[in-house]
Design a protein around this motif. Structure first.
Motif, PDB file in Angstrom:
ATOM      1  N   SER A  43       0.819  -1.211   0.000  1.00 15.67           N
ATOM      2  CA  SER A  43       0.000   0.000   0.000  1.00 15.67           C
ATOM      3  C   SER A  43       0.856   1.265   0.000  1.00 15.67           C
ATOM      4  CB  SER A  43      -0.961   0.002   1.193  1.00 15.67           C
ATOM      5  OG  SER A  43      -0.222  -0.036   2.390  1.00 15.67           O
ATOM      6  N   GLY A  44       2.175   1.087  -0.016  1.00  8.61           N
ATOM      7  CA  GLY A  44       3.077   2.232   0.045  1.00  8.61           C
ATOM      8  C   GLY A  44       3.244   2.951  -1.282  1.00  8.61           C
ATOM      9  N   LEU A  45       3.604   4.223  -1.187  1.00  7.54           N
ATOM     10  CA  LEU A  45       3.779   5.058  -2.365  1.00  7.54           C
ATOM     11  C   LEU A  45       4.924   4.572  -3.246  1.00  7.54           C
ATOM     12  CD1 LEU A  45       3.304   8.579  -0.713  1.00  7.54           C
ATOM     13  CD2 LEU A  45       1.633   7.260  -2.021  1.00  7.54           C
ATOM     14  N   MET A  74       6.799   2.403  -8.314  1.00  9.25           N
ATOM     15  CA  MET A  74       7.687   1.496  -9.044  1.00  9.25           C
ATOM     16  C   MET A  74       6.910   0.421  -9.816  1.00  9.25           C
ATOM     17  SD  MET A  74      10.783   0.996  -6.291  1.00  9.25           S
ATOM     18  CE  MET A  74      11.855   0.109  -7.429  1.00  9.25           C
ATOM     19  N   GLU A  75       5.579   0.443  -9.673  1.00  7.85           N
ATOM     20  CA  GLU A  75       4.706  -0.526 -10.346  1.00  7.85           C
ATOM     21  C   GLU A  75       5.140  -1.970 -10.062  1.00  7.85           C
ATOM     22  OE1 GLU A  75       4.771   0.766 -14.439  1.00  7.85           O
ATOM     23  OE2 GLU A  75       3.466   2.463 -14.011  1.00  7.85           O
ATOM     24  N   LEU A  76       5.426  -2.234  -8.804  1.00  2.00           N
ATOM     25  CA  LEU A  76       5.955  -3.549  -8.424  1.00  2.00           C
ATOM     26  C   LEU A  76       4.924  -4.668  -8.505  1.00  2.00           C
ATOM     27  CD1 LEU A  76       8.363  -2.556  -5.531  1.00  2.00           C
ATOM     28  CD2 LEU A  76       8.917  -3.181  -7.883  1.00  2.00           C
ATOM     29  N   LYS A  77       3.658  -4.323  -8.443  1.00  2.00           N
ATOM     30  CA  LYS A  77       2.616  -5.352  -8.567  1.00  2.00           C
ATOM     31  C   LYS A  77       2.819  -6.149  -9.858  1.00  2.00           C
ATOM     32  CE  LYS A  77      -2.367  -5.927  -8.923  1.00  2.00           C
ATOM     33  NZ  LYS A  77      -3.620  -5.259  -9.255  1.00  2.00           N
ATOM     34  N   ASP A  78       3.203  -5.439 -10.917  1.00  2.00           N
ATOM     35  CA  ASP A  78       3.403  -6.088 -12.215  1.00  2.00           C
ATOM     36  C   ASP A  78       4.807  -6.672 -12.378  1.00  2.00           C
ATOM     37  OD1 ASP A  78       0.799  -5.296 -12.954  1.00  2.00           O
ATOM     38  OD2 ASP A  78       1.547  -3.327 -13.554  1.00  2.00           O
ATOM     39  N   LYS A  79       5.774  -6.119 -11.668  1.00  2.00           N
ATOM     40  CA  LYS A  79       7.175  -6.523 -11.856  1.00  2.00           C
ATOM     41  C   LYS A  79       7.614  -7.687 -10.973  1.00  2.00           C
ATOM     42  CE  LYS A  79       8.492  -1.886 -13.294  1.00  2.00           C
ATOM     43  NZ  LYS A  79       9.203  -0.666 -12.929  1.00  2.00           N
ATOM     44  N   LEU A  80       7.071  -7.775  -9.744  1.00  2.00           N
ATOM     45  CA  LEU A  80       7.539  -8.803  -8.802  1.00  2.00           C
ATOM     46  C   LEU A  80       7.419 -10.239  -9.321  1.00  2.00           C
ATOM     47  CD1 LEU A  80       6.441  -7.528  -5.272  1.00  2.00           C
ATOM     48  CD2 LEU A  80       8.704  -7.488  -6.293  1.00  2.00           C
ATOM     49  N   MET A 120      11.079   2.001   2.942  1.00  2.76           N
ATOM     50  CA  MET A 120       9.661   2.267   2.727  1.00  2.76           C
ATOM     51  C   MET A 120       8.994   1.192   1.856  1.00  2.76           C
ATOM     52  SD  MET A 120       8.916   4.984   4.493  1.00  2.76           S
ATOM     53  CE  MET A 120       9.922   4.182   5.696  1.00  2.76           C
ATOM     54  N   LEU A 121       9.791   0.326   1.244  1.00  2.00           N
ATOM     55  CA  LEU A 121       9.235  -0.791   0.474  1.00  2.00           C
ATOM     56  C   LEU A 121       8.825  -1.952   1.375  1.00  2.00           C
ATOM     57  CD1 LEU A 121      11.584  -1.083  -2.635  1.00  2.00           C
ATOM     58  CD2 LEU A 121       9.139  -0.580  -2.633  1.00  2.00           C
ATOM     59  N   VAL A 122       9.357  -1.944   2.598  1.00  4.43           N
ATOM     60  CA  VAL A 122       9.177  -3.070   3.507  1.00  4.43           C
ATOM     61  C   VAL A 122       7.904  -2.912   4.341  1.00  4.43           C
ATOM     62  CG1 VAL A 122      10.241  -4.390   5.384  1.00  4.43           C
ATOM     63  CG2 VAL A 122      11.678  -3.366   3.610  1.00  4.43           C
ATOM     64  N   LYS A 123       7.120  -3.981   4.403  1.00  7.34           N
ATOM     65  CA  LYS A 123       5.918  -4.029   5.251  1.00  7.34           C
ATOM     66  C   LYS A 123       6.358  -3.827   6.698  1.00  7.34           C
ATOM     67  CE  LYS A 123       1.611  -5.435   6.161  1.00  7.34           C
ATOM     68  NZ  LYS A 123       0.469  -4.659   5.737  1.00  7.34           N
ATOM     69  N   ARG A 124       5.623  -3.025   7.411  1.00  3.51           N
ATOM     70  CA  ARG A 124       5.988  -2.761   8.798  1.00  3.51           C
ATOM     71  C   ARG A 124       4.750  -2.701   9.669  1.00  3.51           C
ATOM     72  NH1 ARG A 124       6.716   1.574   5.364  1.00  3.51           N
ATOM     73  NH2 ARG A 124       5.431   3.333   5.940  1.00  3.51           N
TER      74      ARG A 124
END
Length: 117
Positions: free
Chosen positions: A60-62, A67-73, A90-94
């Motif tokens: 849910s992070g900006l 980075m459109e990671l949903k499609d890249k991961l 900020m990429l890491v779930k916390r």
């Protein structure tokens, strides 16, 4: 030593911290933005948790969205994903709570209470 990895401006991290204090659980804080996890640390924590690597991304992070990671991961290897997580806290779930041998990712009071029994 128990370690709470989080971000001071994160309301969920604050709830987790307040919960731990109310429960009398001792812990050391590690600010994820200033003290990023290394790819090796991420790998070790994930292995210890038994959780899929996707659970460690702050979806849910900006930064994740920008980075459109949903499609890249899906096309990235685990090593590439761990290296990516190490680039920006900020990429890491916390929060991530290292409690004895347990690893708790994200704060859900009921889940944390169960884990501490």
């Amino acid at each position: 030593m128990n370690i709470l990895i989080g971000y001071d401006r994160c309301s969920t991290c604050k709830k987790a911290e307040d919960f731990l204090k109310a429960e009398g659980v001792s812990f050391q804080k590690r600010p994820i933005k200033e003290e990023k996890l290394s790819a090796k640390e991420i790998h070790e924590i994930r292995e210890r948790s038994g959780l899929p690597l996707k659970r460690f991304f702050n979806t849910s992070g900006l930064v994740y969205k920008a980075m459109e990671l949903k499609d890249k991961l899906p096309s990235m290897t685990e090593e590439e994903q761990e290296a990516l997580l190490a680039t920006d806290g900020m990429l890491v779930k916390r929060p991530i709570f290292l409690y004895g041998e347990k690893v708790l990712v994200g704060f859900k009071e009921k889940e944390w209470r169960e884990a501490m029994k």
